[in-house]
Design an enzyme around this catalytic site. Structure first.
Site, short mmCIF file in Angstrom:
data_model
loop_
_atom_site.label_atom_id
_atom_site.label_comp_id
_atom_site.label_asym_id
_atom_site.label_seq_id
_atom_site.Cartn_x
_atom_site.Cartn_y
_atom_site.Cartn_z
N SER A 76 19.40 100.21 -3.14
CA SER A 76 20.18 99.01 -2.81
C SER A 76 21.66 99.15 -3.16
O SER A 76 22.48 98.36 -2.71
CB SER A 76 19.61 97.78 -3.53
OG SER A 76 19.62 97.96 -4.94
N ASP A 366 25.11 90.02 -8.70
CA ASP A 366 23.82 89.37 -8.93
C ASP A 366 23.14 90.03 -10.13
O ASP A 366 23.81 90.65 -10.96
CB ASP A 366 22.95 89.40 -7.66
CG ASP A 366 22.59 90.82 -7.21
OD1 ASP A 366 22.79 91.77 -7.99
OD2 ASP A 366 22.11 90.98 -6.07
N HIS A 369 23.47 94.13 -9.20
CA HIS A 369 24.45 94.78 -8.35
C HIS A 369 25.88 94.35 -8.66
O HIS A 369 26.13 93.17 -8.90
CB HIS A 369 24.14 94.49 -6.88
CG HIS A 369 22.76 94.90 -6.48
ND1 HIS A 369 21.74 93.98 -6.39
CD2 HIS A 369 22.23 96.11 -6.18
CE1 HIS A 369 20.62 94.62 -6.04
NE2 HIS A 369 20.90 95.91 -5.91
#
Length: 405
Positions: A76, A366, A369
């Site tokens: 991610s 978040d 990240h």
């Protein structure tokens, strides 16, 4: 103490995440329902416009590129939309994700804006590379590169599987080989080999092997492997896959180390840190992983004499930002911009109302990240060591400008 409604929502999320794989094929309705309930728990901090059909604009005209293509392998940290096509809870296909991106729309990137490879594509004079799994056009659409990265993916095949479908590291390597075969059929063996050998391959993976495997003690792994042995296993697996890439004519490789996830809002919340101090036990494992992988890269450089493989230390870069946050313009170092709970690390970012109004002064976007602003600094360091030298034995710009390559 959390209110009963909040606690109930937490239990609901936990139950959803424990559902079998078949229950994850169509997560939209479940996420929509959670979003509607969570809106009522948090006062609005921003009111973004409703998304239209987001199209990713090219960073630059590819005719000015200094390498043929950029290919991205990872999780991610660099996913640009792969998981939009998968049945998984690891998705970033809704606002506030993407609100500060070039199109101001969600694209599948786990960030408020760009991920590091977007900035590097710009440096290389290339368009933003699209998701491989989302490509439905001719082979020519992939000649400037594609992004194989998938949120939740790890070096270990099953890492992140509790979130749903993902494309693992080994599967992504296979997709690279499939791409090479497609190029060979389309343009001939010599042209395909030249394109691949002159292109840059960027690898950013391994975080989920901690977040979703080792730290969760899946299959009692902690009793089978001490951190050092676990890191050795991950590095040896990565080494073999890079050799597989080499056998597919890959010659220019950037291997990213892991960021200090012990400083991530999720672990600050889970370990009940009082003043935003990082969880040293977790960071020690990441430091060890980076040490082992850097040594592995040095070994490969000796074995594969005509390859340029560099290691870039995301931990070193991130800690420099955290320790010198004022110099970089960040005044929120522990709290995420988007989320709920202490450090905004308790519940994942699933609603625009959960996000802060200005992410540019936050280090974390978040639970796990970083923000677009941090990604820009990281990319600058990978490219030229602009803020801090983090790549060994050289940075990406040095690879590209070497004579005789």
């Amino acid at each position: 103490m959390a209110c009963p409604t909040t606690f109930a929502l937490f239990i609901l999320i936990s139950l959803i995440l424990l559902q079998p794989r078949t229950a994850l094929q169509y997560p939209e309705e479940l996420i929509n329902g959670l979003e509607q309930n969570l809106v009522a728990l948090n006062s609005p901090k921003m009111s973004p416009s409703e998304p239209s059909n987001p199209q990713i604009s090219p960073a630059l005209n590819s005719s000015s590129s200094i390498v043929p293509a950029l290919f991205v392998i990872g999780d991610s940290s660099v996913d640009c939309g792969t998981n939009n096509f998968l049945g998984t809870f690891a998705r970033a296909d809704r606002l506030p994700y993407g609100r500060d991106f070039d199109t101001h729309q969600p694209t599948g990137r786990f960030c408020n804006g760009r991920v590091p490879v977007d900035y590097l594509a710009e440096r290389l004079g290339l368009p933003f590379v699209p998701s491989y799994i989302g490509q439905t056009g001719p082979v020519e659409d992939m000649i400037h590169g594609v992004n194989y990265a998938s949120a939740g993916a790890g070096i270990i095949f099953s890492s992140g599987s509790e979130l749903g479908q993902h494309i693992s590291f080994t599967q992504q390597i296979q997709q690279v080989m499939d791409t090479y075969e497609q190029f060979t059929l389309s343009m001939g063996e010599d042209a395909a080999a030249e394109l691949i050998s002159n292109s840059v391959f960027y690898i950013s993976i391994g975080t989920n092997d901690y977040i979703h495997y080792y730290l969760r003690n899946v299959s009692n792994v902690q009793s089978l492997y001490l951190p050092w042995s676990f890191n050795q296993f991950l590095a040896s697996t990565m080494k073999q896959e890079i050799k597989n890439l080499y056998n597919t004519n890959v010659r220019k490789v950037v291997v990213m180390g892991l960021a200090p996830i012990g400083c991530a809002p999720y672990y600050l919340w889970q370990y009940e840190r009082e003043n935003g101090e990082c969880v040293q036990m977790i960071n020690d494992m990441i430091l060890e992983f980076n040490f082992v992988v850097r040594y592995m890269v040095e070994e490969l450089s000796l074995e594969l004499v005509d390859a340029d493989i560099i290691f870039c230390d995301a931990f070193e870069a991130s800690m420099d930002i955290i320790m010198n946050n004022k110099r970089y313009g960040f005044n929120v170092t522990a709290d995420a911009c988007c989320g709920l709970g202490k450090y905004a690390g308790w519940i994942m970012c699933i609603s625009p109302e959960m996000a802060c109004s200005n992410a540019s002064n936050h280090i974390w976007w978040d639970q796990f990240h970083p923000t677009d602003a941090v990604n820009a600094i990281l990319a600058d360091n990978v490219w030229s060591g602009l803020h801090k030298e983090i790549c060994y034995p050289m940075n990406l710009q040095n690879i590209i400008t070497q004579k005789g390559r």
